[in-house]
Structures are given as structure tokens and as C-alpha cells.
Motif scaffolding. Sequence first.
Motif, PDB file in Angstrom:
ATOM      1  N   ASP A   1      12.622  -6.048 -14.974  1.00  0.00           N
ATOM      2  CA  ASP A   1      11.409  -5.200 -15.106  1.00  0.00           C
ATOM      3  C   ASP A   1      11.350  -4.511 -16.337  1.00  0.00           C
ATOM      4  O   ASP A   1      11.987  -3.350 -16.545  1.00  0.00           O
ATOM      5  N   GLU A   2      10.487  -5.097 -17.210  1.00  0.00           N
ATOM      6  CA  GLU A   2      10.499  -4.540 -18.720  1.00  0.00           C
ATOM      7  C   GLU A   2      11.673  -4.295 -19.263  1.00  0.00           C
ATOM      8  O   GLU A   2      11.690  -3.053 -20.112  1.00  0.00           O
ATOM      9  N   ALA A   3      12.548  -5.069 -19.350  1.00  0.00           N
ATOM     10  CA  ALA A   3      14.002  -4.805 -20.018  1.00  0.00           C
ATOM     11  C   ALA A   3      14.124  -4.388 -21.241  1.00  0.00           C
ATOM     12  O   ALA A   3      14.899  -3.912 -21.957  1.00  0.00           O
TER      13      ALA A   3
ATOM     14  N   GLY B   1       1.266  -7.990 -17.328  1.00  0.00           N
ATOM     15  CA  GLY B   1      -0.025  -7.160 -16.644  1.00  0.00           C
ATOM     16  C   GLY B   1       0.028  -5.899 -17.435  1.00  0.00           C
ATOM     17  O   GLY B   1       0.878  -5.432 -18.043  1.00  0.00           O
ATOM     18  N   ARG B   2      -1.267  -5.216 -17.618  1.00  0.00           N
ATOM     19  CA  ARG B   2      -1.083  -3.749 -17.842  1.00  0.00           C
ATOM     20  C   ARG B   2      -0.666  -2.833 -17.131  1.00  0.00           C
ATOM     21  O   ARG B   2      -0.168  -2.974 -15.972  1.00  0.00           O
ATOM     22  N   SER B   3      -0.391  -1.499 -17.501  1.00  0.00           N
ATOM     23  CA  SER B   3       0.146  -0.574 -16.887  1.00  0.00           C
ATOM     24  C   SER B   3      -0.713  -0.198 -15.599  1.00  0.00           C
ATOM     25  O   SER B   3      -1.906  -0.157 -15.602  1.00  0.00           O
ATOM     26  N   GLY B   4       0.136  -0.138 -14.513  1.00  0.00           N
ATOM     27  CA  GLY B   4      -0.548   0.120 -13.275  1.00  0.00           C
ATOM     28  C   GLY B   4      -0.859  -1.062 -12.591  1.00  0.00           C
ATOM     29  O   GLY B   4      -1.521  -1.090 -11.323  1.00  0.00           O
ATOM     30  N   ALA B   5      -0.945  -2.265 -13.182  1.00  0.00           N
ATOM     31  CA  ALA B   5      -1.429  -3.409 -12.461  1.00  0.00           C
ATOM     32  C   ALA B   5      -0.357  -3.787 -11.129  1.00  0.00           C
ATOM     33  O   ALA B   5      -1.226  -4.596 -10.412  1.00  0.00           O
ATOM     34  N   GLY B   6       0.580  -3.341 -11.235  1.00  0.00           N
ATOM     35  CA  GLY B   6       1.541  -3.831  -9.929  1.00  0.00           C
ATOM     36  C   GLY B   6       2.682  -4.601 -10.261  1.00  0.00           C
ATOM     37  O   GLY B   6       3.282  -5.133  -9.402  1.00  0.00           O
ATOM     38  N   LYS B   7       3.118  -4.552 -11.572  1.00  0.00           N
ATOM     39  CA  LYS B   7       4.007  -5.404 -11.969  1.00  0.00           C
ATOM     40  C   LYS B   7       5.591  -5.110 -11.192  1.00  0.00           C
ATOM     41  O   LYS B   7       6.133  -5.778 -10.803  1.00  0.00           O
ATOM     42  N   SER B   8       5.577  -3.696 -11.333  1.00  0.00           N
ATOM     43  CA  SER B   8       7.081  -3.136 -10.619  1.00  0.00           C
ATOM     44  C   SER B   8       7.080  -3.378  -9.212  1.00  0.00           C
ATOM     45  O   SER B   8       8.078  -3.804  -8.613  1.00  0.00           O
ATOM     46  N   SER B   9       5.749  -2.901  -8.612  1.00  0.00           N
ATOM     47  CA  SER B   9       5.700  -3.282  -7.260  1.00  0.00           C
ATOM     48  C   SER B   9       5.851  -4.461  -6.833  1.00  0.00           C
ATOM     49  O   SER B   9       6.604  -4.897  -5.951  1.00  0.00           O
ATOM     50  N   LEU B  10       5.467  -5.587  -7.673  1.00  0.00           N
ATOM     51  CA  LEU B  10       5.665  -7.012  -7.352  1.00  0.00           C
ATOM     52  C   LEU B  10       7.199  -7.372  -7.555  1.00  0.00           C
ATOM     53  O   LEU B  10       7.815  -8.128  -6.319  1.00  0.00           O
TER      54      LEU B  10
ATOM     55  N   THR C   1       0.977  -1.109  -0.076  1.00  0.00           N
ATOM     56  CA  THR C   1      -0.112  -0.028   0.022  1.00  0.00           C
ATOM     57  C   THR C   1       1.005   1.122   0.008  1.00  0.00           C
ATOM     58  O   THR C   1       1.830   1.331   0.800  1.00  0.00           O
ATOM     59  N   TYR C   2       0.556   2.204  -1.055  1.00  0.00           N
ATOM     60  CA  TYR C   2       1.357   3.209  -0.971  1.00  0.00           C
ATOM     61  C   TYR C   2       0.501   4.484  -0.593  1.00  0.00           C
ATOM     62  O   TYR C   2      -0.600   4.590  -0.826  1.00  0.00           O
ATOM     63  N   PRO C   3       1.103   5.424   0.091  1.00  0.00           N
ATOM     64  CA  PRO C   3       0.434   6.824   0.592  1.00  0.00           C
ATOM     65  C   PRO C   3       0.178   7.483  -0.991  1.00  0.00           C
ATOM     66  O   PRO C   3       1.031   7.647  -1.557  1.00  0.00           O
TER      67      PRO C   3
ATOM     68  N   PRO D   1      -4.800   6.042   0.502  1.00  0.00           N
ATOM     69  CA  PRO D   1      -3.857   5.002   0.089  1.00  0.00           C
ATOM     70  C   PRO D   1      -4.143   4.142  -1.172  1.00  0.00           C
ATOM     71  O   PRO D   1      -5.191   4.011  -1.406  1.00  0.00           O
ATOM     72  N   VAL D   2      -3.108   3.845  -1.841  1.00  0.00           N
ATOM     73  CA  VAL D   2      -3.084   3.013  -3.307  1.00  0.00           C
ATOM     74  C   VAL D   2      -2.732   1.502  -2.867  1.00  0.00           C
ATOM     75  O   VAL D   2      -1.648   1.462  -2.178  1.00  0.00           O
ATOM     76  N   GLN D   3      -3.573   0.999  -3.020  1.00  0.00           N
ATOM     77  CA  GLN D   3      -3.312  -0.599  -2.858  1.00  0.00           C
ATOM     78  C   GLN D   3      -2.932  -1.377  -3.909  1.00  0.00           C
ATOM     79  O   GLN D   3      -3.473  -1.871  -5.053  1.00  0.00           O
ATOM     80  N   ALA D   4      -1.296  -1.215  -4.310  1.00  0.00           N
ATOM     81  CA  ALA D   4      -0.973  -1.631  -5.250  1.00  0.00           C
ATOM     82  C   ALA D   4      -0.765  -3.263  -5.695  1.00  0.00           C
ATOM     83  O   ALA D   4      -1.103  -3.840  -6.635  1.00  0.00           O
ATOM     84  N   LEU D   5      -0.555  -4.064  -4.464  1.00  0.00           N
ATOM     85  CA  LEU D   5      -0.586  -5.436  -4.223  1.00  0.00           C
ATOM     86  C   LEU D   5      -1.628  -6.061  -3.345  1.00  0.00           C
ATOM     87  O   LEU D   5      -1.555  -5.333  -2.194  1.00  0.00           O
TER      88      LEU D   5
HETATM   89  N1  LIG Z   1       5.889   4.936  -5.021  1.00  0.00           N
HETATM   90  C1  LIG Z   1       4.640   5.004  -5.228  1.00  0.00           C
HETATM   91  N2  LIG Z   1       3.839   5.757  -4.651  1.00  0.00           N
HETATM   92  C2  LIG Z   1       2.517   5.660  -4.676  1.00  0.00           C
HETATM   93  N3  LIG Z   1       1.891   5.040  -5.634  1.00  0.00           N
HETATM   94  C3  LIG Z   1       2.564   4.159  -6.268  1.00  0.00           C
HETATM   95  C4  LIG Z   1       3.971   4.024  -6.260  1.00  0.00           C
HETATM   96  N4  LIG Z   1       4.523   3.185  -6.976  1.00  0.00           N
HETATM   97  C5  LIG Z   1       3.498   2.695  -7.637  1.00  0.00           C
HETATM   98  N5  LIG Z   1       2.464   3.182  -7.400  1.00  0.00           N
HETATM   99  C6  LIG Z   1       0.886   2.900  -7.883  1.00  0.00           C
HETATM  100  O1  LIG Z   1       0.777   1.536  -7.480  1.00  0.00           O
HETATM  101  C7  LIG Z   1       0.100   0.888  -8.584  1.00  0.00           C
HETATM  102  C8  LIG Z   1       0.865  -0.009  -9.241  1.00  0.00           C
HETATM  103  O2  LIG Z   1       2.179   0.618  -9.881  1.00  0.00           O
HETATM  104  P1  LIG Z   1       3.305  -0.383 -10.364  1.00  0.00           P
HETATM  105  O3  LIG Z   1       4.395   0.627 -10.671  1.00  0.00           O
HETATM  106  O4  LIG Z   1       3.802  -1.549  -9.737  1.00  0.00           O
HETATM  107  O5  LIG Z   1       2.509  -0.904 -12.078  1.00  0.00           O
HETATM  108  P2  LIG Z   1       2.981  -1.364 -13.223  1.00  0.00           P
HETATM  109  O6  LIG Z   1       2.291  -2.767 -13.478  1.00  0.00           O
HETATM  110  O7  LIG Z   1       4.457  -1.725 -12.965  1.00  0.00           O
HETATM  111  O8  LIG Z   1       2.652  -0.203 -14.248  1.00  0.00           O
HETATM  112  P3  LIG Z   1       3.712  -0.087 -15.505  1.00  0.00           P
HETATM  113  O9  LIG Z   1       3.423  -0.955 -16.585  1.00  0.00           O
HETATM  114  O10 LIG Z   1       3.241   1.283 -15.961  1.00  0.00           O
HETATM  115  O11 LIG Z   1       5.208   0.058 -15.113  1.00  0.00           O
HETATM  116  C9  LIG Z   1      -0.337   2.066  -9.678  1.00  0.00           C
HETATM  117  O12 LIG Z   1      -1.589   2.640  -9.497  1.00  0.00           O
HETATM  118  C10 LIG Z   1       0.604   3.227  -9.168  1.00  0.00           C
HETATM  119  O13 LIG Z   1       0.227   4.438  -9.518  1.00  0.00           O
END
Ligand SMILES: Nc1ncnc2c1ncn2[C@@H]1O[C@H](COP(=O)(O)OP(=O)(O)OP(=O)(O)O)[C@@H](O)[C@H]1O
Length: 347
Positions: free
Chosen positions: A165-167, A38-47, A10-12, A17-21
Motif C-alpha cells: 500500500d503506497e510502499a 487512484g487519487r487520494s480517497g478513491a478507496g485504494k487502502s480500503s481495497l 461502508t464506514y460510519p 455513512p461513507v461508501q468507500a468501495l
Molecule cells: N476507518 C474509516 N472510517 C471512516 N471513513 C474512512 C475510513 N477509512 C477510510 N475512510 C474513507 O473512505 C474513503 C476511501 O479511503 P481510502 O483510505 O481507502 O482511500 P485511498 O485511496 O487509500 O486514499 P489515499 O491515497 O489518501 O491513501 C475516503 O473517503 C476516506 O475518508
Amino acid sequence: MIRLENIHQTYPGPSGPVQALRGIDLHVPQGQIFGVIGRSGAGKSSLVRTINLLNRPTSGRVRVAGQDLTAMPDAQLRQARQGIGMVFQHFNLLASRTVYDNVALPLELAGMDAAAIRTRVMPLLDLVGLAALRERYPAQISGGQKQRVGIARALANRPQVLLSDEATSALDPETTRAILALLQQVNREFGLTVVLITHQMQVIKQIAQQVAVIDAGRIVEQGAVLEVFTRPQHATTRSLLDEVTPQALPESVLARLRSQLQGLPAGEACVLRIAFAGDAVADQPLLSELVRRFGVDLSVVHGQMDEIQGQPYGALALLLRGAPSSLGEAVAYLRGAGVSVQEVSDV
Ligand SMILES: Nc1ncnc2c1ncn2[C@@H]1O[C@H](COP(=O)(O)OP(=O)(O)OP(=O)(O)O)[C@@H](O)[C@H]1O
Ligand SMILES: [Mg+2]
């Protein structure tokens, strides 16, 4: 090799709060190339960033090679991180350092002396095909070459795990293929476990063995690539697959089908989309069997054949004509042979 257990992130955010995962459980077996799409914003980089604790998850456990990273003190975590290499979409090279010095950086940080660094770095530069460019700066090489530097740097500490990550997202299709082939080579030669994050099914198709689909912070589907490509269960998977195998028929094909179906009595024709994978299916004369056994007429109205990991894989659209009972038997026969059959109803 890698186990994520009930990971929440969860990010602030400005509007709360944004629930990314939202409860990720994932097991990546040793030595695999494991794709996460996953699509953009799905949470891949967070994961992927939770795997080396570049992002510490809000809750949940991360185990790599039997060790619980989430429970480690900082010094031990720094040590464990050396076993996990990472490559990035925008390469993250230091502009003020040469190719050689970029690859050497993690070894300098680990306290290795110059001679030992040289014996480690030179073979890596050979591996990625950049030995001749070792004195150049990042601004003097192409995107594909930059990613080769990124890969060599990620391998410098001889990791067991490589996170990507998206290399290839910033690269053209041909360079993408070459970089993916390089990742496949290091996976094979060093037995590296590779976690490959992408938004492109084409990337999954080229080198992943298993794939997990992430959508709004949850894994919505996972399995062997061939299986997921042939029998996608979730709407997000189907829509992502559209890029490599269009799931819907083109309008021109539908228009032609409509005019053909108009002249036929109801129930005596149907349009099927069949998807199949593996030698067993491709080696059988399935379509001629349909005609022989059930006396149906058959035309192939659209389709493609391809290959995943050396296995034939394809999708065809068929127009079948015959008595209603024969059509039913024909469909049952195809399903019995391991073919995924969908009736196309929107003709
Ligand atoms: N540091 C952060 N602070 C706040 N919100 C964040 C942060 N990092 C990511 N998010 C939010 O968390 C969600 C998931 O982001 P993430 O970067 O993991 O997605 P992604 O699948 O990697 O997207 P992309 O394909 O665009 O790289 C999004 O809604 C994003 O806006
Ligand atoms: Mg991302």
C-alpha cells in the motif's frame, strides 16, 4: 489467485455513512504484479486491506488461493493470513526492535524457535541488502532501508501474496526505483503475486503488468499496462497518465501551431496526437510511409519515446499538411497500423 467479488465497504461517518468501495470485482492472476491506481480517497487502502481482511468488507466475497477468506472462522483466517504479506507507506516498524528483530517478529508470533528463525531471517536480510545493519534500530536507518526491512518482514512467513500500500510514496525517486526493483525481484524469484497500490503512474509503468484504475470506490478501467497507457478510456486514467505522458500539448507548442495553421487553407492541415506501443509499430517506417504514400507534409511538433516492460511506447504530436482526401487516408493508414490517433482540435 485473488478474486474480489462485489465488494462493498461502508464506514460510519459524522455526516452519515461513507461508501468507500461500491461493488469491486477484481481478479489478480497468480504470479503477476498487479497495480491499482487512484487519487487520494478513491478507496485504494480500503481495497487492499480487504484482501487480507485487515478490513472486513460490508458485503462481498474475498478468495485467495481458492479459499474464501470471508467465510473462515478466526483461527483458520489467522493461518491463511500468513500466506499474505503486506508492506506499508510508513513502514510500520517497531522502534524498540532492531532490524533483525523486526523481521523476526512474524515468525515469533507464529511460534517458531530461535534457531529456525535465524535460518529464515538471515537470508532475507541478505536478499534486501541489510545483513550488515541487522543490529540497528529503525531510527538509525534511512527511509529506503526501513522499507527494505518492511519487505523482509512481509516475506518472513513465505507468503504467496504480497500487498503493497503506497510502499514507495514516502521515498525519493531514486530510492523508489530501487525498492520497486526489489519488489520485482521477489516477484520473479519466489513467483509471488504482488498487488501494488499507488497514486503514481510512474510506479505502474516501472513494474506492473496489469493495472486497475479506481475512482470513487469503483474500478473504472483495467487491462494490460501497455494497452491502458496507449488507449486510456476513462477521464481519470487520462488525467493520472498525464504524469508520465502529458495528454495535452504545452501552451508554447499550441501557440506555434496556431501561427502555422493561420496561413493555411481550411481542411488542408490537421494536428494529430498519435500513441503507439510494441515492436510491430516502432519497427515500421510509418511516418516516412505517410509522406511517400499520401504525399502529405509532416512535422513532428512534440513528443516522447519511452519503454514499458521492454516494449517501445510513445506519443507524438504531428502537423500534417496536404489535400483533405490525403489527410483522411493518412489517418486511416495510421489507425490500420495499430496506432491510436486523436485529432487535436483545441489548437
Ligand atoms: N476507518 C474509516 N472510517 C471512516 N471513513 C474512512 C475510513 N477509512 C477510510 N475512510 C474513507 O473512505 C474513503 C476511501 O479511503 P481510502 O483510505 O481507502 O482511500 P485511498 O485511496 O487509500 O486514499 P489515499 O491515497 O489518501 O491513501 C475516503 O473517503 C476516506 O475518508
Ligand atoms: Mg491509502
